[in-house]
Design a protein around this motif. Structure first.
Motif, PDB file in Angstrom:
ATOM      1  N   LEU A 101      64.538  33.763  54.794  1.00 43.21           N
ATOM      2  CA  LEU A 101      64.666  33.501  56.048  1.00 43.21           C
ATOM      3  C   LEU A 101      64.992  34.756  56.833  1.00 43.21           C
ATOM      4  O   LEU A 101      64.559  35.037  58.074  1.00 43.21           O
ATOM      5  CB  LEU A 101      65.987  32.552  56.264  1.00 43.21           C
ATOM      6  N   GLY A 102      65.762  35.586  56.123  1.00 39.60           N
ATOM      7  CA  GLY A 102      65.825  37.060  56.573  1.00 39.60           C
ATOM      8  C   GLY A 102      64.522  37.697  56.602  1.00 39.60           C
ATOM      9  O   GLY A 102      64.481  38.438  57.879  1.00 39.60           O
ATOM     10  N   VAL A 103      63.942  37.739  55.783  1.00 36.88           N
ATOM     11  CA  VAL A 103      62.327  38.498  55.685  1.00 36.88           C
ATOM     12  C   VAL A 103      61.785  37.615  56.842  1.00 36.88           C
ATOM     13  O   VAL A 103      60.903  38.772  57.596  1.00 36.88           O
ATOM     14  CB  VAL A 103      61.565  38.335  54.381  1.00 36.88           C
ATOM     15  N   LEU A 104      61.761  36.431  56.952  1.00 38.84           N
ATOM     16  CA  LEU A 104      60.961  35.940  58.113  1.00 38.84           C
ATOM     17  C   LEU A 104      61.222  36.393  59.512  1.00 38.84           C
ATOM     18  O   LEU A 104      60.466  36.784  60.407  1.00 38.84           O
ATOM     19  CB  LEU A 104      60.988  34.457  58.209  1.00 38.84           C
ATOM     20  N   GLY A 105      62.587  36.732  59.712  1.00 40.72           N
ATOM     21  CA  GLY A 105      63.370  37.205  60.835  1.00 40.72           C
ATOM     22  C   GLY A 105      63.028  38.622  60.969  1.00 40.72           C
ATOM     23  O   GLY A 105      62.594  39.039  62.288  1.00 40.72           O
ATOM     24  N   LEU A 106      62.749  39.419  59.981  1.00 41.98           N
ATOM     25  CA  LEU A 106      62.407  40.745  59.890  1.00 41.98           C
ATOM     26  C   LEU A 106      60.865  40.797  60.266  1.00 41.98           C
ATOM     27  O   LEU A 106      60.520  41.577  61.100  1.00 41.98           O
ATOM     28  CB  LEU A 106      62.733  41.622  58.381  1.00 41.98           C
ATOM     29  N   ILE A 107      60.246  39.984  59.811  1.00 46.60           N
ATOM     30  CA  ILE A 107      58.623  39.972  60.411  1.00 46.60           C
ATOM     31  C   ILE A 107      58.555  39.741  61.836  1.00 46.60           C
ATOM     32  O   ILE A 107      57.734  40.260  62.385  1.00 46.60           O
ATOM     33  CB  ILE A 107      57.779  38.957  59.480  1.00 46.60           C
ATOM     34  N   THR A 108      59.335  38.858  62.452  1.00 46.77           N
ATOM     35  CA  THR A 108      59.126  38.388  63.742  1.00 46.77           C
ATOM     36  C   THR A 108      59.850  39.658  64.685  1.00 46.77           C
ATOM     37  O   THR A 108      59.356  39.968  65.657  1.00 46.77           O
ATOM     38  CB  THR A 108      60.173  37.305  63.939  1.00 46.77           C
ATOM     39  N   ALA A 109      60.489  40.487  64.240  1.00 44.37           N
ATOM     40  CA  ALA A 109      61.624  41.222  64.905  1.00 44.37           C
ATOM     41  C   ALA A 109      60.718  42.748  65.077  1.00 44.37           C
ATOM     42  O   ALA A 109      60.812  43.503  66.100  1.00 44.37           O
ATOM     43  CB  ALA A 109      62.880  41.712  64.458  1.00 44.37           C
ATOM     44  N   ARG A 110      60.031  43.051  64.091  1.00 42.35           N
ATOM     45  CA  ARG A 110      59.277  44.250  63.883  1.00 42.35           C
ATOM     46  C   ARG A 110      57.619  44.292  64.035  1.00 42.35           C
ATOM     47  O   ARG A 110      56.937  43.943  63.151  1.00 42.35           O
ATOM     48  CB  ARG A 110      59.832  44.998  62.312  1.00 42.35           C
ATOM     49  N   ASP A 111      57.301  44.872  65.286  1.00 40.23           N
ATOM     50  CA  ASP A 111      55.915  44.775  65.574  1.00 40.23           C
ATOM     51  C   ASP A 111      55.034  45.681  64.661  1.00 40.23           C
ATOM     52  O   ASP A 111      54.092  45.438  64.144  1.00 40.23           O
ATOM     53  CB  ASP A 111      55.651  45.562  67.077  1.00 40.23           C
ATOM     54  N   GLY A 112      55.453  46.851  64.161  1.00 43.48           N
ATOM     55  CA  GLY A 112      55.091  47.822  63.340  1.00 43.48           C
ATOM     56  C   GLY A 112      54.819  47.228  61.813  1.00 43.48           C
ATOM     57  O   GLY A 112      53.583  47.401  61.076  1.00 43.48           O
ATOM     58  N   LEU A 113      55.808  46.418  61.365  1.00 43.99           N
ATOM     59  CA  LEU A 113      55.795  45.841  60.158  1.00 43.99           C
ATOM     60  C   LEU A 113      54.669  44.523  60.383  1.00 43.99           C
ATOM     61  O   LEU A 113      53.659  44.506  59.339  1.00 43.99           O
ATOM     62  CB  LEU A 113      57.120  45.049  59.832  1.00 43.99           C
ATOM     63  N   ARG A 114      54.490  43.865  61.445  1.00 40.71           N
ATOM     64  CA  ARG A 114      53.538  42.889  61.344  1.00 40.71           C
ATOM     65  C   ARG A 114      52.086  43.328  61.369  1.00 40.71           C
ATOM     66  O   ARG A 114      51.146  42.994  60.518  1.00 40.71           O
ATOM     67  CB  ARG A 114      53.593  42.068  62.701  1.00 40.71           C
ATOM     68  N   ALA A 115      52.037  44.621  61.939  1.00 39.92           N
ATOM     69  CA  ALA A 115      50.589  45.375  61.877  1.00 39.92           C
ATOM     70  C   ALA A 115      50.229  45.869  60.532  1.00 39.92           C
ATOM     71  O   ALA A 115      49.204  45.521  60.143  1.00 39.92           O
ATOM     72  CB  ALA A 115      50.930  46.508  62.938  1.00 39.92           C
ATOM     73  N   GLU A 116      51.332  46.380  59.700  1.00 40.28           N
ATOM     74  CA  GLU A 116      51.085  46.642  58.460  1.00 40.28           C
ATOM     75  C   GLU A 116      50.557  45.478  57.622  1.00 40.28           C
ATOM     76  O   GLU A 116      49.775  45.672  56.583  1.00 40.28           O
ATOM     77  CB  GLU A 116      52.153  47.137  57.969  1.00 40.28           C
ATOM     78  N   LEU A 117      51.225  44.285  57.640  1.00 37.87           N
ATOM     79  CA  LEU A 117      50.957  43.010  57.019  1.00 37.87           C
ATOM     80  C   LEU A 117      49.778  42.531  57.288  1.00 37.87           C
ATOM     81  O   LEU A 117      49.198  41.864  56.486  1.00 37.87           O
ATOM     82  CB  LEU A 117      52.260  42.038  57.290  1.00 37.87           C
TER      83      LEU A 117
END
Length: 198
Positions: A101-117
């Motif tokens: 759940l923390g990782v999902l919150g992180l994915i939602t919160a960080r545009d750069g992370l989503r772009a990398e993923l």
């Protein structure tokens, strides 16, 4: 940690430190400095092993995705044993633990992370998409064994379970538990029409 002292399993130590920060303080507190401080090493250690912080976070997420996929292999191996409802309920409880759940919150919160993923998970929400694939594979195995109706739409069932499971677990404190019976009730409601006598 003093300069020149080797750190064993740097990647795993940094990932574990990131998870501790994430669980304790949430996605907004997760910075490279917070991670290296938690890991007890110099900030440069993270940047020697990862191109930037979003790359580090993407690797953390991919590592957790690999864990989901490994649990999926065990779930597929359980096809034909126990009950479908109990097997899926246990898997959802495991999948939606505090770290996930923390990782999902992180994915939602960080545009750069989503772009990398997006390089490895081009559609859907990373972690949830792979969890849906795991549940689909299990339900397919159960359908092939005759424990689900032959015309069961396992893709729809799986993604309904993942979406509902996420909503059921999201927003809970790390110490707060979702009751097993509540999870079983949701699973039974979603797959009940497809179940054959077990």
């Amino acid at each position: 940690m003093p300069t020149g002292v080797a750190i064993r399993d740097v990647r795993e130590q940094l990932f574990a430190a990131a998870e501790r920060v994430l669980l304790r303080a949430g996605p907004n507190a997760l910075t490279s400095r917070a991670v290296t401080t938690e890991a007890g090493c110099a900030k440069g250690v993270l940047h020697r092993h990862f191109a930037d912080f979003d790359v580090f976070l993407a690797e953390l997420v991919r590592d957790r995705i690999a864990g989901v996929e490994a649990r999926g292999a065990a779930l597929r191996g359980a096809a034909g044993t126990g009950t479908v409802v109990d097997n899926v309920a246990a898997t959802l409880t495991d999948l939606f633990g505090p770290v996930a759940l923390g990782v999902l919150g992180l994915i939602t919160a960080r545009d750069g992370l989503r772009a990398e993923l997006r390089r490895t998970t081009p559609i859907g929400i990373p972690l949830l998409t792979e969890a849906g694939t795991v549940i689909t594979a299990y339900l397919t195995a159960e359908r092939d064994l005759g424990r689900l109706a032959a015309d069961s739409d396992v893709d729809t069932l799986a993604f309904t379970l993942i979406g509902t499971g996420h909503l059921l677990f999201a927003g809970r404190e790390a110490t707060e538990e979702t009751g097993d019976e509540a999870v079983r009730k949701v699973v039974a409601s979603v797959v009940g029409g497809a179940l054959r006598e077990q």
